[in-house]
Design a protein around this motif. Structure first.
Motif, PDB file in Angstrom:
ATOM      1  N   GLY A   1       7.611  25.091  47.033  1.00  0.00           N
ATOM      2  CA  GLY A   1       8.130  26.144  46.170  1.00  0.00           C
ATOM      3  C   GLY A   1       7.188  26.407  45.018  1.00  0.00           C
ATOM      4  O   GLY A   1       5.980  26.473  45.184  1.00  0.00           O
ATOM      5  N   ALA A   2       7.757  26.570  43.817  1.00  0.00           N
ATOM      6  CA  ALA A   2       6.941  26.864  42.638  1.00  0.00           C
ATOM      7  C   ALA A   2       6.657  25.617  41.822  1.00  0.00           C
ATOM      8  O   ALA A   2       6.163  25.704  40.713  1.00  0.00           O
ATOM      9  CB  ALA A   2       7.651  27.910  41.773  1.00  0.00           C
ATOM     10  N   ALA A   3       6.970  24.440  42.376  1.00  0.00           N
ATOM     11  CA  ALA A   3       6.816  23.217  41.603  1.00  0.00           C
ATOM     12  C   ALA A   3       5.365  22.819  41.410  1.00  0.00           C
ATOM     13  O   ALA A   3       5.033  22.121  40.474  1.00  0.00           O
ATOM     14  CB  ALA A   3       7.581  22.071  42.272  1.00  0.00           C
ATOM     15  N   GLN A   4       4.475  23.254  42.303  1.00  0.00           N
ATOM     16  CA  GLN A   4       3.066  22.878  42.228  1.00  0.00           C
ATOM     17  C   GLN A   4       2.205  24.107  41.948  1.00  0.00           C
ATOM     18  O   GLN A   4       2.448  25.172  42.518  1.00  0.00           O
ATOM     19  CB  GLN A   4       2.612  22.259  43.555  1.00  0.00           C
ATOM     20  CG  GLN A   4       3.181  20.885  43.835  1.00  0.00           C
ATOM     21  CD  GLN A   4       2.529  19.829  42.986  1.00  0.00           C
ATOM     22  OE1 GLN A   4       3.154  19.281  42.092  1.00  0.00           O
ATOM     23  NE2 GLN A   4       1.275  19.546  43.239  1.00  0.00           N
ATOM     24  N   PRO A   5       1.185  23.971  41.079  1.00  0.00           N
ATOM     25  CA  PRO A   5       0.278  25.097  40.848  1.00  0.00           C
ATOM     26  C   PRO A   5      -0.517  25.410  42.114  1.00  0.00           C
ATOM     27  O   PRO A   5      -0.905  24.496  42.851  1.00  0.00           O
ATOM     28  CB  PRO A   5      -0.628  24.613  39.714  1.00  0.00           C
ATOM     29  CG  PRO A   5      -0.513  23.121  39.745  1.00  0.00           C
ATOM     30  CD  PRO A   5       0.847  22.803  40.251  1.00  0.00           C
ATOM     31  N   THR A   6      -0.726  26.686  42.384  1.00  0.00           N
ATOM     32  CA  THR A   6      -1.417  27.101  43.596  1.00  0.00           C
ATOM     33  C   THR A   6      -2.521  28.094  43.257  1.00  0.00           C
ATOM     34  O   THR A   6      -2.279  29.099  42.578  1.00  0.00           O
ATOM     35  CB  THR A   6      -0.433  27.751  44.592  1.00  0.00           C
ATOM     36  OG1 THR A   6       0.651  26.848  44.827  1.00  0.00           O
ATOM     37  CG2 THR A   6      -1.119  28.062  45.902  1.00  0.00           C
ATOM     38  N   LEU A   7      -3.728  27.810  43.725  1.00  0.00           N
ATOM     39  CA  LEU A   7      -4.884  28.675  43.485  1.00  0.00           C
ATOM     40  C   LEU A   7      -5.177  29.479  44.748  1.00  0.00           C
ATOM     41  O   LEU A   7      -5.343  28.913  45.828  1.00  0.00           O
ATOM     42  CB  LEU A   7      -6.110  27.829  43.126  1.00  0.00           C
ATOM     43  CG  LEU A   7      -7.426  28.589  42.911  1.00  0.00           C
ATOM     44  CD1 LEU A   7      -7.337  29.478  41.674  1.00  0.00           C
ATOM     45  CD2 LEU A   7      -8.599  27.621  42.787  1.00  0.00           C
ATOM     46  N   TYR A   8      -5.230  30.790  44.596  1.00  0.00           N
ATOM     47  CA  TYR A   8      -5.543  31.677  45.716  1.00  0.00           C
ATOM     48  C   TYR A   8      -7.016  32.068  45.621  1.00  0.00           C
ATOM     49  O   TYR A   8      -7.501  32.469  44.559  1.00  0.00           O
ATOM     50  CB  TYR A   8      -4.665  32.924  45.657  1.00  0.00           C
ATOM     51  CG  TYR A   8      -4.970  33.938  46.736  1.00  0.00           C
ATOM     52  CD1 TYR A   8      -4.721  33.669  48.075  1.00  0.00           C
ATOM     53  CD2 TYR A   8      -5.522  35.184  46.407  1.00  0.00           C
ATOM     54  CE1 TYR A   8      -5.002  34.596  49.064  1.00  0.00           C
ATOM     55  CE2 TYR A   8      -5.803  36.120  47.384  1.00  0.00           C
ATOM     56  CZ  TYR A   8      -5.541  35.817  48.709  1.00  0.00           C
ATOM     57  OH  TYR A   8      -5.827  36.749  49.693  1.00  0.00           O
ATOM     58  N   ILE A   9      -7.749  31.935  46.736  1.00  0.00           N
ATOM     59  CA  ILE A   9      -9.194  32.182  46.767  1.00  0.00           C
ATOM     60  C   ILE A   9      -9.491  33.220  47.849  1.00  0.00           C
ATOM     61  O   ILE A   9      -9.042  33.075  48.993  1.00  0.00           O
ATOM     62  CB  ILE A   9      -9.972  30.887  47.085  1.00  0.00           C
ATOM     63  CG1 ILE A   9      -9.560  29.764  46.127  1.00  0.00           C
ATOM     64  CG2 ILE A   9     -11.472  31.120  47.025  1.00  0.00           C
ATOM     65  CD1 ILE A   9      -9.957  28.382  46.617  1.00  0.00           C
TER      66      ILE A   9
END
Length: 448
Positions: free
Chosen positions: A418-426
């Motif tokens: 879900g939104a609990a972890q930061p996610t980097l889009y490349i």
């Protein structure tokens, strides 16, 4: 009064149980800080980030556990580089590399500590079970000693009764001895787990110290470099304002990148690249030549043509690849890039040499950075919380460009976490068309 065999075993086991109780409070009983309760809310666009100021640096210093002597030495080291952009660039890239290595080690240590906690809970479970079984046996022996049943009332002349008593005791004693041996083995296992945990915690503290020191080093270097370029030309200021205006009008990443790229090719400034078309006959460089080119920290343009950098790009952050190019993005479309689930506050570096076409908030992507890497190629990073570069700035591969937050910012990816972890889009693009980034990286993405 002499103590019988049953009583001796009972005392021995009682001692072992007391010892086990004293040894139990280890990892699993460490009080954990409760996780914040997440509430469902529309993703907010964060405010425009700023380069660290003197007050920001003082706040960072106050939050660190480094001693003042080390902080003063670090400041003196950076002050010695004043005005030397080449040395500052090299120091930034080296510091970023140390942060990436420390982040990897921290993740590994945390995983090993998690395994130790699981092992400890398993041993504690066995000890709890042994406690109950041994307590039942001891209770039975105690009842026998206080109120012996008729078969155990032994007459000196009753050989049969004596034999029955001996058989009962001989049956119980080995079982109690086996339980005592099992308890002893588990207690030793708990001691070994505690020793291993203490060693891992020491390693974790050492790596956190590295992260703290490099955090301060990077922030101070960025502030020092910023002071050297505070005088911006009217043309650059106008360029930045126009980029922001384009972002406000664009309804998609493709439209934004197209508009920014078109402006970069038509407007000539002191810090903007030329929009030279990609050369179909890209020169071939040996690995040694590529290393030499990237080692030149005085460069103000890409070390090699972008197409020739395939297999040599820097992964922007440490993380777990949770979304591949061409797979469902969770919103009814296909992903045009890859998504990395990172640690909270993870560092983000430039994946390649390039000029910053745009930085700042965009739609529901959080903070984004778009790099013009030359030859009609662009690189996009989305989902950041802070950005430390400026529009029009040339950045070298591996140079820090920002940091992640503590959770997913914007709707950049749908994952089990879900939104609990930061996610980097490349995302990589050529002529504004998505390019599969597989095979472009110097090191493979960490997988879970």
């Amino acid at each position: 009064m002499a103590i019988g065999p049953g009583k001796k075993i009972g005392l021995m086991l009682a001692g072992l149980l007391l010892a086990s109780t004293a040894a139990l409070p280890l990892l699993a009983q460490t009080e954990a800080t409760p996780a914040p309760v997440e509430t469902e809310a529309a993703p907010a666009i964060p405010a425009e980030p700023v380069v660290p100021t003197k007050a920001d640096l003082e706040a960072i210093e106050a939050s660190l556990s480094l001693n003042q002597e080390r902080i003063d030495a670090l400041k003196a080291e950076i002050a010695d580089m004043e005005g030397d952009r080449t040395r500052q660039n090299a120091a930034l890239i080296a510091a970023a590399q140390r942060v990436k290595l420390a982040e990897i080690e921290v993740a590994d240590v945390e995983e090993r500590l998690s395994d130790l906690i699981v092992s400890e809970l398993d041993v504690r479970g066995r000890l709890d079970g042994s406690n109950a079984e041994i307590a039942n046996v001891l209770a039975a022996l105690e009842r026998i000693s206080l109120n012996p049943p008729p078969p155990l009332i032994v007459d000196p002349d009753d050989a049969l009764g004596s034999a029955r008593s001996a058989i009962l005791i001989s049956a119980i004693v080995p079982q109690l001895r086996a339980k005592a041996d099992a308890v002893t083995t588990d207690l030793k296992a708990l001691t070994d787990i505690k020793t291993a945990a203490l060693a891992e915690e020491a390693t974790l503290r050492a790596n956190y110290s590295v992260l703290e020191e490099e955090q301060l080093r990077i922030a101070t270097l960025i502030a020092a470099r910023k002071q050297g370029i505070d005088i911006r030309t009217d043309q650059l200021a106008s360029e930045e304002a126009e980029a922001i205006a384009l972002a406000e009008r664009a309804t998609s990443l493709q439209e934004l990148i197209g508009s920014l790229s078109q402006r970069a090719t038509s407007v000539s400034t002191a810090t903007s690249p030329t929009g030279a078309p990609a050369d179909p006959n890209v020169p071939v460089f040996t690995p040694a030549e590529i290393q030499v080119a990237f080692a030149n920290t005085a460069r103000t343009e890409p070390a090699i043509p972008f197409a020739a950098a395939r297999g040599h790009l820097a992964m922007p952050a440490n993380g777990v690849n949770v979304l591949d190019f061409g797979t469902s993005d969770g919103f009814g479309g296909l992903s045009h890039g890859i998504s990395l689930m990172t640690r909270a506050d993870a560092q983000v570096v430039a994946p390649a040499d390039g000029w910053v076409l745009y930085k700042g908030p965009y739609l529901n992507y959080g903070q984004i950075i778009i790099l013009n890497t030359g030859q009609n190629y662009t690189a996009l990073l989305a989902g950041l919380e802070t950005i430390t570069v400026d529009i029009g700035q040339f950045v070298q591969m591996g140079m820090p460009v920002g940091t992640m937050g503590s959770r997913t910012i914007g709707r950049t990816v749908t994952t089990n976490a879900g939104a609990a972890q930061p996610t980097l889009y490349i995302e990589l693009r050529q002529n504004n068309e998505p390019v599969d980034p597989t095979g472009w990286w110097a090191n493979p993405t960490q997988s879970g």
